[in-house]
Scaffold this motif. Structure first.
Motif, short mmCIF file in Angstrom:
data_model
loop_
_atom_site.label_atom_id
_atom_site.label_comp_id
_atom_site.label_asym_id
_atom_site.label_seq_id
_atom_site.Cartn_x
_atom_site.Cartn_y
_atom_site.Cartn_z
N TYR A 214 0.83 -1.21 0.00
CA TYR A 214 0.00 0.00 0.00
C TYR A 214 0.86 1.26 0.00
O TYR A 214 0.57 2.23 -0.72
N SER A 215 1.93 1.29 0.78
CA SER A 215 2.77 2.48 0.82
C SER A 215 3.50 2.69 -0.49
O SER A 215 3.75 3.83 -0.91
N GLY A 246 -9.96 -0.57 -6.08
CA GLY A 246 -10.21 -0.94 -4.68
C GLY A 246 -11.64 -0.68 -4.27
O GLY A 246 -12.24 -1.45 -3.51
N GLY A 298 -4.60 -2.33 -7.18
CA GLY A 298 -5.39 -1.62 -6.18
C GLY A 298 -6.64 -2.37 -5.79
O GLY A 298 -7.04 -2.39 -4.62
N THR A 301 -5.33 -5.12 -3.37
CA THR A 301 -4.67 -4.69 -2.13
C THR A 301 -5.66 -4.26 -1.06
O THR A 301 -5.57 -4.68 0.10
N ASN A 302 -6.60 -3.40 -1.41
CA ASN A 302 -7.54 -2.88 -0.41
C ASN A 302 -8.43 -3.97 0.18
O ASN A 302 -8.54 -4.07 1.41
N TYR A 305 -6.49 -6.47 2.66
CA TYR A 305 -6.21 -6.03 4.03
C TYR A 305 -7.37 -6.36 4.96
O TYR A 305 -7.19 -6.93 6.03
N ASN A 332 1.25 -3.33 10.16
CA ASN A 332 0.97 -2.68 8.88
C ASN A 332 1.81 -1.42 8.72
O ASN A 332 2.34 -1.14 7.64
N ALA A 336 4.62 -0.37 5.96
CA ALA A 336 4.43 0.85 5.20
C ALA A 336 5.66 1.74 5.23
O ALA A 336 6.02 2.37 4.23
N TYR A 392 -9.54 -0.18 4.85
CA TYR A 392 -8.42 -0.14 3.90
C TYR A 392 -7.09 0.02 4.64
O TYR A 392 -7.04 0.38 5.82
N PRO A 393 -5.95 -0.31 3.98
CA PRO A 393 -4.66 -0.38 4.67
C PRO A 393 -4.21 0.91 5.34
O PRO A 393 -3.42 0.86 6.28
#
Length: 418
Positions: A214-215, A246, A298, A301-302, A305, A332, A336, A392-393
């Protein structure tokens, strides 16, 4: 949903403005850094500063709120954000930007904690899950809208730095002038990382890896766009596609997670995310292939998490679920903080494709670890698991803790129904 919107529209409007400001400055700095001649490593450290500050803010803000209250904390931190956003173009030096990004990350974390506390307080037990879902949708819409604004300005000038500062300043009004009562702030004592890992190794490893993914997406996508030779509007579309993916895939994946073994879904989503990264790596010369890769990554990923958190909860008694949020947020956050510098190093070694290579490696690692964990113990029966709750992350500890509480309530209700 309409009941939640009617009672919380002022808070949600303020959060929308905050997210537009946050999303705009994050992308803008990646582009402006290239214009200023920063190296890839320097820009990556600047981007990492936000997540370092966010991690610190998530741990220190609760004590600040206990000392002086929600209103003062929110107003003070939001004022610092507004000031810092204007200072970026005035002090175009990597060290100054790193410090400013740490300050912005710390303050945004505190602002989110405060706003989410108000939102949680305004919702009833019956509407808390809907409030959280609506809050996540508003955040995603803010990030998408920010990319649209980027195309209407010159990143080498001052205007695009002034716009997010103004938006953050305006966001004070609907939140501070709303009639929502100030909540009593209480935080659950967190579980230790050691105990959390014993309960769910996949949950701990998954939240750490997804923090890195995410980062990298949030901090380094604009840097990739600059190095890949994309135009400003193309960069905006490329980044917006991540959040649109996402937003649209959160609920289909959530629906599936309540009807099948979550480890199988974690594995499948991670594989699809890795394939999306492979698509971007191999077909990076085609803009629309990049947009498709961005939407796929995306889009995985969302939901992943929230899926990993739900899987962690499957092995916890309901009374411990809220306490697990602190450990999950910390893991997390560590991922990140490490994500942008590692991505920047890989891009300096392999070129722009290092962005997708890093994401693909983390997604592949998550898929492989999920497969290995399948051999270590059986998964709970689907009928005995709780309901997936979107988060979300980049969410603050309050949002994750609320998601845990909603999940726990679902588990208790299911047990009573049985």
């Amino acid at each position: 949903m309409f009941q939640v919107l009617a009672s919380s529209w002022a808070l949600l409007l303020g959060v929308l403005l905050l997210m537009i400001g946050n999303g705009l400055q994050g992308t803008l700095l990646g582009i402006r850094g290239g214009i200023e001649g920063f190296s890839t490593l320097e820009i990556s450290l600047v981007m990492s500063g936000y997540f370092l500050g966010f991690l610190g803010g998530s741990r220190l803000t609760p004590e600040m709120i206990r000392r002086v209250g929600h209103v003062r904390v929110f107003a003070a931190l939001a004022s610092f954000i507004s000031a810092a956003l204007i200072l970026f173009p005035a002090f175009a030096h990597p060290l100054a930007w790193i410090v400013l990004r740490i300050v912005v990350g710390f303050c945004f974390s505190g602002v989110y904690v405060t706003a989410e506390s108000w939102l949680n307080n305004s919702a009833s037990n019956e509407t808390r899950g809907q409030a959280l879902s609506l809050y996540m949708i508003v955040q995603m819409l803010g990030l998408v809208a920010a990319q649209g604004i980027l195309g209407f300005g010159d990143p080498s000038g001052f205007i695009l730095f002034i716009v997010p500062s103004v938006l953050v300043s305006i966001s004070f009004a609907p939140i501070l002038l709303s009639v929502v009562p100030i909540p009593a702030f209480e935080r659950t004592a967190p579980l230790s990382i050691k105990r959390l890992y014993k309960i769910s190794p996949l949950g701990c490893v998954g939240t750490f890896l997804l923090g890195g993914v995410y980062s990298a997406l949030l901090g380094m996508a604009a840097v990739y766009g600059v190095q890949a030779g994309l135009e400003l509007k193309q960069i905006s579309v490329f980044i917006a596609a991540m959040f649109v993916g996402g937003l649209f895939l959160q609920y289909p994946i959530g629906w599936l997670s309540d009807r099948m073994d979550r480890r199988h879904l974690i594995f499948g989503a991670a594989v699809v995310g890795a394939l999306g990264a492979g698509l971007g790596l191999l077909l990076g010369g085609n803009f629309w292939a990049l947009v498709a890769a961005s939407a796929v990554i995306g889009g995985m990923t969302n939901p992943l998490y929230a899926l990993v958190i739900a899987y962690t909860n499957d092995f916890m008694p309901p009374e411990d679920m809220a306490a697990a949020s602190g450990g999950l947020i910390f893991l997390n956050g560590l991922g990140a903080v490490a994500g942008p510098p590692i991505t920047g190093w890989m891009m300096s070694q392999t070129g722009p494709g290092g962005f997708f290579l890093f994401i693909g490696c983390l997604m592949t690692a998550l898929a492989g670890y999920a497969v290995w964990r399948m051999t270590q113990r059986p998964s709970p029966q689907v009928d005995h698991t709780g309901v997936y709750t979107p988060v979300y992350p980049g969410a603050s500890p309050v949002a994750v803790e609320v998601a845990q509480e909603v999940f726990a309530e679902g588990v208790v209700d299911a047990a009573e129904l049985d």
